[in-house]
Design an enzyme around this catalytic site. Sequence first.
Site, PDB file in Angstrom:
ATOM      1  N   PHE A  71      -4.502  -4.139  -0.067  1.00  0.00           N
ATOM      2  CA  PHE A  71      -5.491  -4.877   0.722  1.00  0.00           C
ATOM      3  C   PHE A  71      -6.891  -4.317   0.582  1.00  0.00           C
ATOM      4  O   PHE A  71      -7.870  -5.041   0.790  1.00  0.00           O
ATOM      5  CB  PHE A  71      -5.095  -4.865   2.210  1.00  0.00           C
ATOM      6  CG  PHE A  71      -5.373  -3.562   2.915  1.00  0.00           C
ATOM      7  CD1 PHE A  71      -6.624  -3.294   3.475  1.00  0.00           C
ATOM      8  CD2 PHE A  71      -4.396  -2.584   3.015  1.00  0.00           C
ATOM      9  CE1 PHE A  71      -6.885  -2.087   4.110  1.00  0.00           C
ATOM     10  CE2 PHE A  71      -4.643  -1.384   3.649  1.00  0.00           C
ATOM     11  CZ  PHE A  71      -5.901  -1.127   4.204  1.00  0.00           C
ATOM     12  N   LYS A 124       0.604 -10.352  -7.550  1.00  0.00           N
ATOM     13  CA  LYS A 124       1.079 -10.389  -6.172  1.00  0.00           C
ATOM     14  C   LYS A 124       0.101  -9.576  -5.334  1.00  0.00           C
ATOM     15  O   LYS A 124       0.204  -8.367  -5.208  1.00  0.00           O
ATOM     16  CB  LYS A 124       2.495  -9.805  -6.068  1.00  0.00           C
ATOM     17  CG  LYS A 124       3.334 -10.311  -4.876  1.00  0.00           C
ATOM     18  CD  LYS A 124       2.745 -10.036  -3.506  1.00  0.00           C
ATOM     19  CE  LYS A 124       2.858  -8.587  -3.092  1.00  0.00           C
ATOM     20  NZ  LYS A 124       2.291  -8.355  -1.711  1.00  0.00           N
ATOM     21  N   GLU A 158      -0.891  -9.625   1.249  1.00  0.00           N
ATOM     22  CA  GLU A 158      -0.873 -10.796   2.126  1.00  0.00           C
ATOM     23  C   GLU A 158      -1.883 -10.673   3.256  1.00  0.00           C
ATOM     24  O   GLU A 158      -2.115 -11.637   3.997  1.00  0.00           O
ATOM     25  CB  GLU A 158       0.529 -11.023   2.689  1.00  0.00           C
ATOM     26  CG  GLU A 158       1.070  -9.930   3.588  1.00  0.00           C
ATOM     27  CD  GLU A 158       1.742  -8.792   2.831  1.00  0.00           C
ATOM     28  OE1 GLU A 158       2.539  -8.071   3.456  1.00  0.00           O
ATOM     29  OE2 GLU A 158       1.465  -8.622   1.619  1.00  0.00           O
ATOM     30  N   SER A 169       0.589   2.691  -1.153  1.00  0.00           N
ATOM     31  CA  SER A 169       0.978   3.979  -0.583  1.00  0.00           C
ATOM     32  C   SER A 169       1.954   4.698  -1.509  1.00  0.00           C
ATOM     33  O   SER A 169       2.643   4.067  -2.322  1.00  0.00           O
ATOM     34  CB  SER A 169       1.621   3.782   0.792  1.00  0.00           C
ATOM     35  OG  SER A 169       2.880   3.158   0.670  1.00  0.00           O
ATOM     36  N   CYS A 213      -8.631   4.773  -1.482  1.00  0.00           N
ATOM     37  CA  CYS A 213      -7.835   5.886  -2.003  1.00  0.00           C
ATOM     38  C   CYS A 213      -8.734   6.951  -2.618  1.00  0.00           C
ATOM     39  O   CYS A 213      -8.294   8.077  -2.842  1.00  0.00           O
ATOM     40  CB  CYS A 213      -6.818   5.384  -3.023  1.00  0.00           C
ATOM     41  SG  CYS A 213      -7.528   4.791  -4.560  1.00  0.00           S
TER      42      CYS A 213
END
Length: 502
Positions: free
Chosen positions: A149, A173, A176, A226, A281
């Site tokens: 995200f 993908k 969401e 993650s 990150c």
Amino acid sequence: MRDIVHLIGGSATAGTSGRTSDVFDPNTGQVQARVALASAADLDAAVANAVAAQPAWGATNPQRRARVMFAFKALVEAEMDSLAHMLSSEHGKVIADSRGDIQRGLEVIEFACGIPHLLKGEYTQGAGPGIDVYSMRQPLGVVAGITPFNFPAMIPMWMFGVAIACGNAFILKPSERDPSLPLRLGELMLEAGLPAGILNVVHGDKVAVDAILDHPDVKAVSFVGSSDIAHYVYRRGVAAGKRVQAMGGAKNHGVVLPDADMDQTVADLVGAAFGSAGERCMALPVVVPVGKATADELRERLLPEIAKLRLGVSTDLDAHYGPVVSAAHRERIESYIGMGVDDGAELVVDGRGFSLQGHEGGFFVGPTLFDYVKPHMQSYQDEIFGPVLQMVRAESLAEAISLPSKHQYGNGVAIFTRNGPAAREFAATVDVGMVGINVPIPVPVAYHSFGGWKRSAFGDTGIHGTEGVRFYTRLKTVTQRWPSLDAGAAVTDSSFVIPTMK
């Protein structure tokens, strides 16, 4: 209520699952859309379209593939303002940061425009008597990317730009949580001339992820998220025979030596720790001042700069950062702040309970500063992924180097100093994949490659740059000998010994 659907085979489709997920506006806390969540059958349909379209695209010459990238870049630049607002409305980062997100992705698209040069092979004439050897890099076929995200524009472009330019078809993908911008990028690729089926955007959760990892026609998977999920993606994908690169979490350290330019260092630390609400990150959530005097001065200088930080909604042009992505993530960040207090760190600035007037339902977390953090503390060991800066004091450069080197994550690290030999020693010995010297966020430029070490990355190749080209292609080497046109030429006797150049 706005519905966000998949892009499969060049067409918008709601899919077959009937499942959806709410998309929030982090500035208000209100649901603004619903995104379709794919079933395994939806993923199968996307892969089938990709399999059908890829051979012709892979056979298209690299220069023509590059022209699609050039056209896509122009389309994105023309829509930069609307795309940035779209991104901010679902992620929460301020508009300027959203523009940076998009621009950093476009830099890899620019790199991919040079794909004709990057796919050139090697050639050796006369490797043996009448023998020539040459190599070529060919696309894998259908590949996939699972993106997070926090960079809904940059990371998808990091992946699909190189993969598609190399001749592959791509299944994206995205998260969401902020799916609109990745979907729009897919539409713009079609407008740029990309054939239908080469880029499919499939929204979803674990069902879609597992379907990607298990599908026999998906040859490679790139992931950013993650560390626990990265490890899962890596293990499951490799077990299915796929090539996998899975980038995980981080706990980046910034070492400050006594001779550092303290004015610049403080400015760099504040931006790197609190920019984008710390949801990067490559954020810098740990500062390691060397020596008590350095630590005391740094703390004294940080406090007024933190006090000046302005939190605001994404469209506030004066805001330094906006809300975090969700209510659940806000609660997680605040729980780690409480954990740090319980473990005995000194809470110097507490960002919990921040409320923005007129936007009380927004997912805001104020800037937080800890001092006297110790390596054994859970809040130091884990990635918080929020606007929390932790100070870990060190007595020597050797101790400062050991902290990031011993940490479970090895994504990025920085040192602030005027001492060239010390910086050189630091860069050579620290056990971390990306190093900054007086650079707080050392993300490599597009024609180099991005990738950390230890639990920050699973797999042996980096994202974008030449590493990305290698990841999305496979090497073929041809050894050739042409028979003499002289009808009377002697025939070489059969040999039962391995060929050599002796």
